[in-house]
Design an enzyme around this catalytic site. Structure first.
Site, PDB file in Angstrom:
ATOM      1  N   LYS A 176     -12.857  13.122   7.496  1.00 55.63           N
ATOM      2  CA  LYS A 176     -12.965  13.009   6.032  1.00 55.63           C
ATOM      3  C   LYS A 176     -13.855  14.092   5.421  1.00 55.63           C
ATOM      4  CE  LYS A 176     -12.382   8.058   5.552  1.00 55.63           C
ATOM      5  NZ  LYS A 176     -10.936   8.146   5.630  1.00 55.63           N
ATOM      6  N   GLY A 186      -7.865   8.593   7.071  1.00 62.05           N
ATOM      7  CA  GLY A 186      -7.887   9.038   8.485  1.00 62.05           C
ATOM      8  C   GLY A 186      -9.448   9.083   8.871  1.00 62.05           C
ATOM      9  N   ARG A 202      -8.616   0.190  12.852  1.00 57.88           N
ATOM     10  CA  ARG A 202      -7.944   0.762  13.930  1.00 57.88           C
ATOM     11  C   ARG A 202      -8.899   1.439  14.911  1.00 57.88           C
ATOM     12  NH1 ARG A 202      -3.428   4.886  11.018  1.00 57.88           N
ATOM     13  NH2 ARG A 202      -2.248   3.240   9.656  1.00 57.88           N
ATOM     14  N   ASN A 247     -10.415   0.584  -0.384  1.00 60.36           N
ATOM     15  CA  ASN A 247      -9.254   0.479   0.891  1.00 60.36           C
ATOM     16  C   ASN A 247      -9.620   1.027   2.388  1.00 60.36           C
ATOM     17  OD1 ASN A 247      -7.544  -0.047  -1.319  1.00 60.36           O
ATOM     18  ND2 ASN A 247      -5.850   1.539  -0.648  1.00 60.36           N
ATOM     19  N   ASP A 289       0.930  -1.291  -0.027  1.00 58.32           N
ATOM     20  CA  ASP A 289       0.046   0.172   0.089  1.00 58.32           C
ATOM     21  C   ASP A 289       1.022   1.273   0.110  1.00 58.32           C
ATOM     22  OD1 ASP A 289      -2.439   1.412   0.208  1.00 58.32           O
ATOM     23  OD2 ASP A 289      -2.389   1.265   2.425  1.00 58.32           O
ATOM     24  N   ASP A 342      -8.538   0.850   6.362  1.00 54.73           N
ATOM     25  CA  ASP A 342      -7.469   1.005   7.513  1.00 54.73           C
ATOM     26  C   ASP A 342      -8.149   1.410   8.828  1.00 54.73           C
ATOM     27  OD1 ASP A 342      -5.374   0.630   9.182  1.00 54.73           O
ATOM     28  OD2 ASP A 342      -4.019   1.747   8.215  1.00 54.73           O
TER      29      ASP A 342
HETATM   30  P1  13P Z   1      -9.100   4.953   5.437  1.00 55.84           P
HETATM   31  O1  13P Z   1      -7.907   5.737   6.418  1.00 55.84           O
HETATM   32  O2  13P Z   1      -9.885   5.588   5.056  1.00 55.84           O
HETATM   33  O3  13P Z   1      -9.194   3.608   6.026  1.00 55.84           O
HETATM   34  O4  13P Z   1      -7.907   4.658   4.197  1.00 55.84           O
HETATM   35  C1  13P Z   1      -7.225   3.540   4.012  1.00 55.84           C
HETATM   36  C2  13P Z   1      -6.331   3.582   3.075  1.00 55.84           C
HETATM   37  O5  13P Z   1      -6.548   4.322   1.757  1.00 55.84           O
HETATM   38  C3  13P Z   1      -5.095   2.739   2.808  1.00 55.84           C
HETATM   39  O6  13P Z   1      -4.425   2.826   1.672  1.00 55.84           O
HETATM   40  O1  G3H Z   2      -3.493   4.916   3.666  1.00 61.73           O
HETATM   41  C1  G3H Z   2      -2.445   4.798   4.746  1.00 61.73           C
HETATM   42  C2  G3H Z   2      -2.733   3.426   5.460  1.00 61.73           C
HETATM   43  O2  G3H Z   2      -3.715   3.787   6.398  1.00 61.73           O
HETATM   44  C3  G3H Z   2      -1.439   2.867   6.079  1.00 61.73           C
HETATM   45  O3  G3H Z   2      -1.028   3.851   7.298  1.00 61.73           O
HETATM   46  O4  G3H Z   2       1.395   4.146   6.827  1.00 61.73           O
HETATM   47  O5  G3H Z   2       0.297   4.527   9.033  1.00 61.73           O
HETATM   48  O6  G3H Z   2       0.694   2.154   8.128  1.00 61.73           O
HETATM   49  P1  G3H Z   2       0.257   3.772   7.712  1.00 61.73           P
HETATM   50 ZN    ZN Z   3      -4.667   4.747   0.972  1.00 62.45          ZN
END
Ligand code: 13P
Ligand code: G3H
Ligand code: ZN
Length: 309
Positions: A184, A181, A260, A254, A82, A256
């Site tokens: 948004k 994050g 979290r 995507n 990623d 993340d």
């Molecule tokens: P989020 O912060 O919305 O979960 O997006 C994650 C992302 O784009 C990882 O590449």
């Molecule tokens: O888009 C980014 C992802 O949320 C990954 O974040 O670089 O803190 O692992 P990170």
């Molecule tokens: Zn991303």
């Protein structure tokens, strides 16, 4: 089985659904995601950022993914880098056995992005690995660049066509209003589906990727804040909008931040409600269950990737 995303995306474009790409950092997150994929009978993309590699270490990550693949022979699983920041990181991941890498050249100007992306594409394709690239800038904080919200940051459809033709990238991350994050949107959550439509019309065979697509699930946020967190006023992309994206040509979504938040909410709750518990399995196990619930919900109720394994 470990696969590239090529077949996954071909099927998702034919069937009008999206595949979830979830960021992994540790064993509980991997197990939660893969257990959900097995239960939903869904293909899944496990994605790793450069900082996740730094945290968990490449050897551990690859062995855990290998274990997940061995345990789930019927589920197509891709391992993806990623936001690869440079050629060296992409090369390291290709060489380590990733089936897909992203080179994120969105901070460069168009020509530099084309040149650097093409370099990664040439290396990766030679080894049978597919490449995701990015054009346009997500609002908010991406890498160390703060992107202000303005018309200029959205992906230009004509540029997208030229970019894909010149780089030979396999999929394209676009900017249509999402951001990374927990913060948004200040007001109403809105994506530029008009831009997505124009892009799909010009490059119908290129799988489109949506970054920054967490929902910032209100109940998780509430639990975090109830048990001592300080994350006020966070807002993400609601399920309905993500569903619309999934049936409108977005192939990869995507996530993340939601994982979290899920992990943090659960661990905070266990700590608050059971102050005498100190066995890590108590709270990490509960967090793993939450990850599974979040991912299962997205696959079955939002992205539509269930029963597509
Ligand atoms: P989020 O912060 O919305 O979960 O997006 C994650 C992302 O784009 C990882 O590449
Ligand atoms: O888009 C980014 C992802 O949320 C990954 O974040 O670089 O803190 O692992 P990170
Ligand atoms: Zn991303």
């Amino acid at each position: 089985m470990l696969v590239t995303t090529k077949e996954m995306f071909k099927k998702s474009m034919e069937g009008n659904y999206a595949i979830g790409a979830f960021n992994i950092n540790d064993m509980e997150i991997i197990q939660g995601i893969v257990d959900a994929a097995r239960q939903a009978k869904s293909p899944v993309i496990l994605q790793v950022s450069a900082s996740a590699i730094k945290y968990a270490r490449m050897g551990y990550l690859m062995k855990m993914v290998e274990a997940a693949v061995e345990e789930n022979p019927d589920i197509p699983i891709a391992i993806h880098l990623d936001h690869g920041p440079d050629f060296e990181t992409c090369k390291m991941c290709v060489d380590a056995g990733f089936t897909s890498v992203m080179f994120d050249g969105s901070k460069y100007d168009f020509e530099e992005n084309v040149r650097k992306t093409k370099e990664v594409v040439d290396y990766a394709h030679n080894k049978g690995v597919v490449v995701e690239a990015e054009l346009g800038k997500l609002a908010g904080i991406e890498d160390d660049v703060k992107v202000e919200s303005s018309e200029a940051m959205y992906t230009d459809p004509n540029q997208a066509k030229e970019f894909v033709e010149r780089t030979g990238c396999d999929s394209l991350a676009i900017a249509i209003g999402t951001s990374h994050g927990a913060y948004k949107f200040k007001g109403e959550a809105k994506l530029r589906f008009d831009i997505l439509k124009q892009i799909k019309a010009l490059i119908p065979n290129t799988p489109i990727v949506l970054h920054g697509a967490s929902t910032v699930i209100p109940e998780l946020l509430e639990t975090c804040n109830k048990y001592g967190a300080n994350i006020p006023g966070a807002k993400g992309v609601p399920d309905e909008i993500l569903h619309e994206a999934s049936v409108s040509g977005v192939s990869k979504i995507n996530v993340d931040t939601d994982l979290r938040l899920g992990m943090t909410a659960t661990i905070r709750k266990v700590f608050a409600e059971e102050p005498s518990a100190f066995d890590p399995r108590k709270y990490l196990g509960a967090a793993r269950d939450t990850i599974k619930e979040i991912v299962y919900h997205k696959m079955t109720e939002v992205f539509g990737s269930n029963n597509k394994a």
